[in-house]
Design an enzyme around this catalytic site. Structure first.
Site, PDB file in Angstrom:
ATOM      1  N   ASP A  34       4.499  -5.710 -16.283  1.00  0.00           N
ATOM      2  CA  ASP A  34       4.948  -4.206 -16.680  1.00  0.00           C
ATOM      3  C   ASP A  34       5.282  -3.762 -18.253  1.00  0.00           C
ATOM      4  OD1 ASP A  34       6.525  -1.756 -16.898  1.00  0.00           O
ATOM      5  OD2 ASP A  34       8.595  -2.909 -16.410  1.00  0.00           O
ATOM      6  N   ASN A  54       5.831  -0.846 -19.509  1.00  0.00           N
ATOM      7  CA  ASN A  54       6.638   0.144 -20.021  1.00  0.00           C
ATOM      8  C   ASN A  54       8.339   0.167 -19.539  1.00  0.00           C
ATOM      9  OD1 ASN A  54       6.476   0.812 -17.402  1.00  0.00           O
ATOM     10  ND2 ASN A  54       5.540   2.829 -17.425  1.00  0.00           N
ATOM     11  N   ASP A  65       9.635  -0.074 -16.606  1.00  0.00           N
ATOM     12  CA  ASP A  65      10.138   0.638 -15.468  1.00  0.00           C
ATOM     13  C   ASP A  65      10.376  -0.198 -14.276  1.00  0.00           C
ATOM     14  OD1 ASP A  65       7.760   0.217 -14.556  1.00  0.00           O
ATOM     15  OD2 ASP A  65       7.242   2.369 -14.386  1.00  0.00           O
ATOM     16  N   ASP A  68       1.796  -2.554 -14.326  1.00  0.00           N
ATOM     17  CA  ASP A  68       1.016  -1.378 -14.454  1.00  0.00           C
ATOM     18  C   ASP A  68      -0.215  -1.795 -14.866  1.00  0.00           C
ATOM     19  OD1 ASP A  68       1.777  -1.731 -17.011  1.00  0.00           O
ATOM     20  OD2 ASP A  68       3.389  -0.718 -16.676  1.00  0.00           O
ATOM     21  N   ASP A 111      -9.476  -2.805  -4.060  1.00  0.00           N
ATOM     22  CA  ASP A 111      -9.270  -3.005  -2.925  1.00  0.00           C
ATOM     23  C   ASP A 111      -9.554  -1.835  -2.113  1.00  0.00           C
ATOM     24  OD1 ASP A 111      -7.565  -4.101  -0.478  1.00  0.00           O
ATOM     25  OD2 ASP A 111      -6.429  -5.117  -1.792  1.00  0.00           O
ATOM     26  N   ASP A 150     -10.003  -4.094   3.238  1.00  0.00           N
ATOM     27  CA  ASP A 150      -8.888  -4.367   3.807  1.00  0.00           C
ATOM     28  C   ASP A 150      -9.199  -4.173   5.558  1.00  0.00           C
ATOM     29  OD1 ASP A 150      -5.845  -4.602   3.882  1.00  0.00           O
ATOM     30  OD2 ASP A 150      -5.932  -2.851   4.948  1.00  0.00           O
ATOM     31  N   GLU A 179     -11.552  -8.494   4.816  1.00  0.00           N
ATOM     32  CA  GLU A 179     -10.653  -9.220   5.310  1.00  0.00           C
ATOM     33  C   GLU A 179     -10.630  -8.834   6.691  1.00  0.00           C
ATOM     34  OE1 GLU A 179      -5.603  -8.995   5.579  1.00  0.00           O
ATOM     35  OE2 GLU A 179      -6.752  -7.191   5.606  1.00  0.00           O
ATOM     36  N   HIS A 183      -1.363 -12.169  -1.185  1.00  0.00           N
ATOM     37  CA  HIS A 183      -0.286 -11.204  -1.085  1.00  0.00           C
ATOM     38  C   HIS A 183       0.624 -11.026   0.318  1.00  0.00           C
ATOM     39  CE1 HIS A 183      -3.465  -8.520  -0.040  1.00  0.00           C
ATOM     40  NE2 HIS A 183      -2.238  -7.678   0.507  1.00  0.00           N
ATOM     41  N   ASP A 184      -0.038 -11.450   1.305  1.00  0.00           N
ATOM     42  CA  ASP A 184       0.533 -11.485   2.450  1.00  0.00           C
ATOM     43  C   ASP A 184       0.879 -12.933   2.810  1.00  0.00           C
ATOM     44  OD1 ASP A 184      -0.238  -8.894   2.905  1.00  0.00           O
ATOM     45  OD2 ASP A 184      -2.229  -9.242   3.886  1.00  0.00           O
TER      46      ASP A 184
HETATM   47  O1  ISL Z   1       0.225  -9.758   6.626  1.00  0.00           O
HETATM   48  C1  ISL Z   1       0.115 -10.112   7.808  1.00  0.00           C
HETATM   49  C2  ISL Z   1       0.882 -11.134   8.508  1.00  0.00           C
HETATM   50  O2  ISL Z   1       1.859 -11.316   7.844  1.00  0.00           O
HETATM   51  C3  ISL Z   1      -1.289  -9.704   8.385  1.00  0.00           C
HETATM   52  O3  ISL Z   1      -1.128  -9.200   9.832  1.00  0.00           O
HETATM   53  C4  ISL Z   1      -1.713  -8.464   7.524  1.00  0.00           C
HETATM   54  O4  ISL Z   1      -1.011  -7.046   8.034  1.00  0.00           O
HETATM   55  C5  ISL Z   1      -3.329  -8.138   8.114  1.00  0.00           C
HETATM   56  O5  ISL Z   1      -3.707  -9.428   7.668  1.00  0.00           O
HETATM   57  C6  ISL Z   1      -3.638  -7.076   7.313  1.00  0.00           C
HETATM   58  O6  ISL Z   1      -3.366  -7.185   5.996  1.00  0.00           O
HETATM   59  C7  ISL Z   1      -3.931  -5.958   5.048  1.00  0.00           C
HETATM   60  O7  ISL Z   1      -3.794  -4.732   5.660  1.00  0.00           O
HETATM   61  C8  ISL Z   1      -2.367  -4.353   5.721  1.00  0.00           C
HETATM   62  C9  ISL Z   1      -1.727  -4.565   4.515  1.00  0.00           C
HETATM   63  O8  ISL Z   1      -0.051  -4.330   4.693  1.00  0.00           O
HETATM   64  C10 ISL Z   1      -1.778  -5.958   4.051  1.00  0.00           C
HETATM   65  O9  ISL Z   1      -1.064  -6.221   2.717  1.00  0.00           O
HETATM   66  C11 ISL Z   1      -3.364  -6.198   3.758  1.00  0.00           C
HETATM   67  O10 ISL Z   1      -3.495  -7.439   3.112  1.00  0.00           O
HETATM   68  C12 ISL Z   1      -2.361  -2.722   6.187  1.00  0.00           C
HETATM   69  O11 ISL Z   1      -3.297  -2.118   5.089  1.00  0.00           O
END
Ligand code: ISL
Length: 531
Positions: A20, A22, A24, A28, A97, A192, A245, A314-315
């Site tokens: 970050d 700034n 907030d 960013d 993405d 995605d 993905e 991140h998931d």
């Molecule tokens: O995160 C998951 C399980 O915890 C997955 O089912 C995930 O939703 C799936 O892999 C799809 O993920 C992607 O699309 C989603 C978004 O929320 C995720 O962050 C992204 O990586 C919807 O756009």
């Protein structure tokens, strides 16, 4: 020399939590720019940014309201141009993405579609009555829109309506978005849920425990056709790559999706190895089994000539907490396998530091939309708060979304303000600044290993062979011509005995001689030269 995206490692940035500039409390683009020298010093060559487009933020940017602008919380288009330029000056490429299965309900296309304004009337999947499908975030996937007087399909949150790819105008609009960013200088896309774009029909599906209806939209022939078209019409004009993905993809489907002769995607993220600690979905946990993990990884290594390799994003929860015991030694062992399998390695911010799962102390600290939905549903089903807490601790997506740990100081140096998600208290020990000065740190292991990989054609191009995998250790061989690199990883907190032959070049424990014994979580690389 193979394609550049096969030669380099990719680093995923989750912009909300990276840096970050700034105060907030939200990361960013200027923050990312300030960390370019750090990123360069890691040895990675490609930076993938999770979404920075305009978005109401219901799903942290995976709900886009304008594909051709930057969300003010992240900065401006000028900041993005500056990032692309400054990264390029350091030899780093930027990958965006691409979230095109759905938009946000706040997108102008949806706003016009709900008012039946041409040409947007059929941009989404509208019906008078919902079918029986269920969504990815738990529960149904149809929401009634008062303005239009119809239901719309959303495989994810109600704020994420699915686009209608049977409408050629949607395809064209999406192609313009890709063109917009590629012309601006980005080097590709992480696509995605790209294997869900094409819905064969909206008929009822076979009732299932999860994702009823998915047989009508996961990796359908129409999806292959769409991807080929994107390649022909847009991607071929640029020097870029795509990684898809692809949820619930089989090795056969993945092979087709990444077959260069078909011209669809360059790589995919498969999910099978993510089930080494759960039954099919993460909400049904089981004890992590290294053997199951290795088996799945090696199966995919064998079935695909080339693919993306990842253990975190991140998931997913943090790999060191999930597949290891949370220790720096385990983090190094895990990174060793990540960087020595065949394929393009994807490392997620903080993984290079051994960052661990979120140390939240109450469910209120969780922000993720998926976690909140699942909590609501499981609570209704009678799950106690205690069990809910334990489940979230283990599986919430916020585990990997806590702010990046830069320093041992306040808020881990991520922000001067109040961070949007709590900083992990272990930043006092796990952080870039402290690890920088410690030759034995996870960070310095990551650098040494990646630097070795960057200079090793054997690791970048060589074939892979499994020598042996036991309950808690694995030994693989990479080979190019007569040259070999052997990688042995002890995936357990106990020492193991195993045969080792070759000249040791790198070891997590600094071992210089071979005694056929690996210490807890020790990993070694050995070279074998032709006689
Ligand atoms: O995160 C998951 C399980 O915890 C997955 O089912 C995930 O939703 C799936 O892999 C799809 O993920 C992607 O699309 C989603 C978004 O929320 C995720 O962050 C992204 O990586 C919807 O756009």
């Amino acid at each position: 020399m193979q394609n550049w995206w096969k030669e380099q490692a990719v680093y995923q940035i989750y912009p909300m939590s990276f840096c970050d500039s700034n105060g907030d409390g939200m990361g960013d683009i200027s923050g990312i720019i300030s960390k370019l020298p750090y990123l360069k010093s890691l040895g990675v060559g490609i930076l993938w940014l999770s979404p920075v487009y305009r978005s109401p933020g219901e799903d942290n940017g995976y709900d886009i309201s304008d594909y051709c602008d930057i969300d003010p919380k992240f900065g401006t288009l000028q900041d993005m141009d500056e990032l692309i330029q400054k990264a390029d000056a350091l030899g780093l490429r930027i990958v965006m993405d691409l979230v095109i299965n759905h938009t946000s309900t706040a997108h102008a296309w949806f706003q016009k579609s709900r008012r039946r304004e041409a040409p947007y009337t059929d941009f989404y999947l509208w019906r008078d009555k919902p079918n029986n499908w269920t969504g990815f975030f738990g529960g149904g996937c149809w929401t009634f829109d008062e303005v239009r007087g119809q239901y719309y399909l959303h495989l994810f949150s109600p704020g994420q309506p699915d686009l209608n790819y049977k409408n050629p105008a949607v395809i064209q609009a999406v192609e313009q978005v890709m063109d917009f960013w590629l012309a601006r200088g980005v080097s590709g896309f992480r696509c995605d849920v790209i294997n869900l774009l094409w819905k064969d029909s909206l008929k009822n599906g076979f009732p299932k425990f999860i994702l009823t209806g998915s047989e009508r939209y996961i990796t359908r022939p129409g999806c292959h056709g769409l991807l080929q078209r994107f390649r022909r019409e847009v991607l071929n004009k640029y020097d870029c790559f795509t990684v898809g993905e692809t949820v619930f993809v089989s090795p056969r489907q993945a092979r087709a999706l990444t077959d260069p002769n078909r011209g669809e995607l360059d790589m995919v993220f498969s999910f099978e190895h993510m089930n080494a600690d759960c039954f099919f979905i993460k909400w049904l946990p089981r004890r992590f089994s290294p053997r199951r993990f290795f088996k799945s990884l090696m199966k995919w290594q064998k079935k695909l000539p080339w693919n993306a390799v990842y253990f975190e994003n991140h998931d997913q929860p943090r790999s060191v907490s999930r597949f290891g015991d949370g220790s720096p030694a385990a983090a190094k062992a895990i990174l060793t396998l990540l960087l020595t399998l065949r394929g393009t390695p994807f490392v997620y911010q903080g993984e290079e530091l051994g960052m661990t799962n979120f140390d939240f102390s109450s469910l209120d600290q969780i922000q993720d939309v998926e976690s909140k939905n699942v909590c609501r549903i499981l609570k209704k089903l009678g799950l106690t708060d205690r069990r809910l807490f334990a489940l979230m601790k283990r599986a919430s997506r916020d585990n990997a979304r806590t702010p990046m740990q830069w320093t041992p100081g306040p808020q881990a140096g991520f922000t001067t303000g109040t961070p949007w998600l709590k900083v992990n208290d272990n930043h006092a020990a796990i952080n870039a600044e402290t690890e920088e000065g410690d030759p034995g740190s996870v960070l310095n292991w990551f650098r040494a290993l990646l630097s070795y990989r960057n200079g090793s054609d054997v690791l970048k191009q060589g074939r892979i062979r499994l020598i042996s995998r036991e309950k808690s250790w694995i030994k693989i061989e990479r080979r190019l011509g007569e040259r070999k690199v052997i990688v042995a990883v002890n995936w357990s907190p106990r020492p193991v005995r195993l045969p080792l032959v070759g000249h040791p070049v790198l070891s997590t424990h600094g071992t210089e001689t071979l005694d056929c014994r690996l210490l807890p979580y020790e990993a070694v690389l050995l070279e074998e030269m032709p006689l």
